[in-house]
Design an enzyme around this catalytic site. Structure first.
Site: not given
Ligand code: IMP
Ligand code: MG
Length: 188
Positions: A106, A109, A158, A165, A171
């Site tokens: 999805d 980040d 965010f 979610d 969702r």
């Molecule tokens: P990462 O490990 O920091 O890349 O985080 C990835 C996960 O964090 C994603 O798969 C999402 O589940 C969650 N995430 C990161 N940013 C957002 C956001 O803006 N909205 C909702 N979920 C997020």
């Molecule tokens: Mg995810």
């Protein structure tokens, strides 16, 4: 249980409309279909955020493909950021050895979640391993993760909706919206 409020109270802006999402997903599907022509393909959806994306995307993939699911959770993370260490909470059913694997995510980040998943899957020796991410928060990246297909590059805000979610709700919304965190109260 307390009532879950409607999203309008804390939706500050719709950054990607339903039409824009669907148009881009169709383009991604066409590109993937072209790239995997004549190849076997396995799509892996990372639960739960990528579920809507997977089901829309696969309708635009014209090459034969199978799907599978995995779920991960990060250790010691706050609700809105990831710690960098992930634990598999649901593993794949499929054996990915010697298969073309396309991970469907999805949002990327910091990239830590994806980096750990890629590292793990690589130990199972797939024929190829690529990533298709709907949303990319490039400015937040901490880990190096190769993204082969990207839906949209977004700002560091965010977001929720279309699989993403807010404390497990919302969702189902067909668009990507930005949360006004001053207006949002998490459920108890
Ligand atoms: P990462 O490990 O920091 O890349 O985080 C990835 C996960 O964090 C994603 O798969 C999402 O589940 C969650 N995430 C990161 N940013 C957002 C956001 O803006 N909205 C909702 N979920 C997020
Ligand atoms: Mg995810």
């Amino acid at each position: 249980m307390e009532e879950i409020p409607g999203y309008k109270k804390f939706l500050s802006e719709i950054i990607i409309t339903e039409d824009t999402l669907q148009t881009r997903i169709a383009e991604l599907g066409a590109e993937i279909s072209k790239d995997y022509q004549g190849e076997d393909l396995l799509l892996i959806c990372i639960l739960r955020g990528a579920v809507l994306f997977l089901t829309d995307l696969m309708r635009h993939i014209s090459v034969p493909h199978a799907i599978d699911f995995m779920a991960v959770s990060s250790y010691g993370a706050g609700a809105r950021q990831s710690s960098g260490m992930v634990r598999i909470t649901l593993d794949l059913k499929a054996d990915i050895h010697d298969r073309n694997v396309l991970l469907v995510e999805d949002i990327v980040d910091s990239g830590h979640t994806l980096a750990s998943v890629l590292e793990l899957l690589d130990t199972r020796h797939p024929k190829s391993l690529r990533v298709c991410a709907l949303l990319d928060k490039t400015t937040r990246r901490e880990a190096v993760v190769p993204l082969r297909y990207i839906g949209f590059d977004i700002e560091d805000k965010f977001v929720f909706g279309y699989g993403l979610d807010l404390d497990e709700y919302y969702r189902n919304l067909p668009f990507i919206g930005v949360v006004d965190l001053d207006q949002y109260t998490p459920p108890d």
